[in-house]
Design a protein around this motif. Structure first.
Motif, PDB file in Angstrom:
ATOM      1  N   SER A  49       0.832  -1.207   0.000  1.00 26.60           N
ATOM      2  CA  SER A  49       0.000   0.000   0.000  1.00 26.60           C
ATOM      3  C   SER A  49       0.866   1.256   0.000  1.00 26.60           C
ATOM      4  CB  SER A  49      -0.917   0.015   1.207  1.00 26.60           C
ATOM      5  OG  SER A  49      -1.826  -1.043   1.150  1.00 26.60           O
ATOM      6  N   GLY A  52       2.276   1.685  -3.470  1.00 27.62           N
ATOM      7  CA  GLY A  52       1.244   2.204  -4.356  1.00 27.62           C
ATOM      8  C   GLY A  52       0.984   3.681  -4.125  1.00 27.62           C
ATOM      9  N   PHE A  53       0.959   4.100  -2.873  1.00 29.34           N
ATOM     10  CA  PHE A  53       0.758   5.511  -2.547  1.00 29.34           C
ATOM     11  C   PHE A  53       1.892   6.364  -3.101  1.00 29.34           C
ATOM     12  CE2 PHE A  53       1.394   9.114   0.353  1.00 29.34           C
ATOM     13  CZ  PHE A  53       0.170   9.746   0.208  1.00 29.34           C
ATOM     14  N   PHE A  55       3.797   5.713  -5.716  1.00 29.11           N
ATOM     15  CA  PHE A  55       3.676   5.805  -7.161  1.00 29.11           C
ATOM     16  C   PHE A  55       2.523   6.721  -7.575  1.00 29.11           C
ATOM     17  CE2 PHE A  55       6.312   1.946  -7.375  1.00 29.11           C
ATOM     18  CZ  PHE A  55       7.203   2.356  -8.359  1.00 29.11           C
ATOM     19  N   LYS A  56       1.416   6.701  -6.844  1.00 29.10           N
ATOM     20  CA  LYS A  56       0.308   7.605  -7.157  1.00 29.10           C
ATOM     21  C   LYS A  56       0.730   9.056  -6.969  1.00 29.10           C
ATOM     22  CE  LYS A  56      -3.602   4.599  -6.243  1.00 29.10           C
ATOM     23  NZ  LYS A  56      -4.743   4.317  -5.367  1.00 29.10           N
ATOM     24  N   GLN A  57       1.490   9.347  -5.912  1.00 33.58           N
ATOM     25  CA  GLN A  57       1.957  10.709  -5.692  1.00 33.58           C
ATOM     26  C   GLN A  57       2.928  11.135  -6.783  1.00 33.58           C
ATOM     27  OE1 GLN A  57       0.805  12.927  -3.545  1.00 33.58           O
ATOM     28  NE2 GLN A  57      -0.665  11.374  -2.909  1.00 33.58           N
ATOM     29  N   GLU A  59       2.962   9.989  -9.835  1.00 28.56           N
ATOM     30  CA  GLU A  59       2.186  10.164 -11.057  1.00 28.56           C
ATOM     31  C   GLU A  59       1.409  11.475 -11.024  1.00 28.56           C
ATOM     32  OE1 GLU A  59      -1.629   7.911 -12.265  1.00 28.56           O
ATOM     33  OE2 GLU A  59       0.058   6.720 -13.015  1.00 28.56           O
ATOM     34  N   LYS A  60       0.926  11.829  -9.846  1.00 28.74           N
ATOM     35  CA  LYS A  60       0.163  13.072  -9.708  1.00 28.74           C
ATOM     36  C   LYS A  60       1.072  14.283  -9.926  1.00 28.74           C
ATOM     37  CE  LYS A  60      -2.853  13.242  -6.387  1.00 28.74           C
ATOM     38  NZ  LYS A  60      -3.472  13.380  -5.059  1.00 28.74           N
ATOM     39  N   ASN A  61       2.320  14.201  -9.500  1.00 26.48           N
ATOM     40  CA  ASN A  61       3.253  15.316  -9.622  1.00 26.48           C
ATOM     41  C   ASN A  61       3.980  15.345 -10.956  1.00 26.48           C
ATOM     42  OD1 ASN A  61       2.557  16.064  -7.031  1.00 26.48           O
ATOM     43  ND2 ASN A  61       4.239  14.940  -6.096  1.00 26.48           N
TER      44      ASN A  61
END
Length: 133
Positions: A49, A52-53, A55-57, A59-61
């Protein structure tokens, strides 16, 4: 070593371990083992988790790529469009062409399915390479 010294070694009590274990000891062993497995799985779930968090951050940046130009898309009503192709395929091809050409003007004039006989052609090629006895 003499026989008398062997008798003295055998007479030394090794440990006061009972010959049979009780049911409560077996149950506690199973419970501890189960809890150990659950804790390890929970740690693995937490680690995945967190990854994943992260990588999401990231991707968001990340900077957003430029969208393909509308004129690069293939018109569905054109005479050169194969209607067996799903509608998202020409859009993906247009986006890839736009990215590779770095925004230079381009036009896709023909998109069609490739020959579906590749598997048969491969078999023919393999069988023709074998010697007949």
């Amino acid at each position: 070593m003499s026989f008398s010294s062997l008798n003295s070694i055998q007479s030394i009590p090794i440990a006061s371990v009972p010959a049979q274990h009780g049911t409560s000891e077996h149950v506690s062993f199973v419970i501890v083992g189960f809890l150990f497995v659950v804790v390890v799985l929970a740690i693995l779930a937490l680690v995945t988790s967190i990854i994943g968090f992260v990588f999401k951050q990231a991707e968001k940046n990340a900077p957003v790529a430029a969208a393909p130009q509308p004129q690069a898309a293939v018109a569905e009503s054109g005479p050169y469009v194969d209607h067996d192709i799903p509608s998202h395929i020409p859009i993906l091809i247009a986006a890839a062409a736009h990215t590779i050409l770095k925004g230079k003007p381009h036009r896709i004039v023909n998109i069609r399915n490739v020959n579906k006989g590749w598997a048969q052609e491969g078999r023919r090629d393999i069988f023709s390479s074998h010697k007949v006895r």
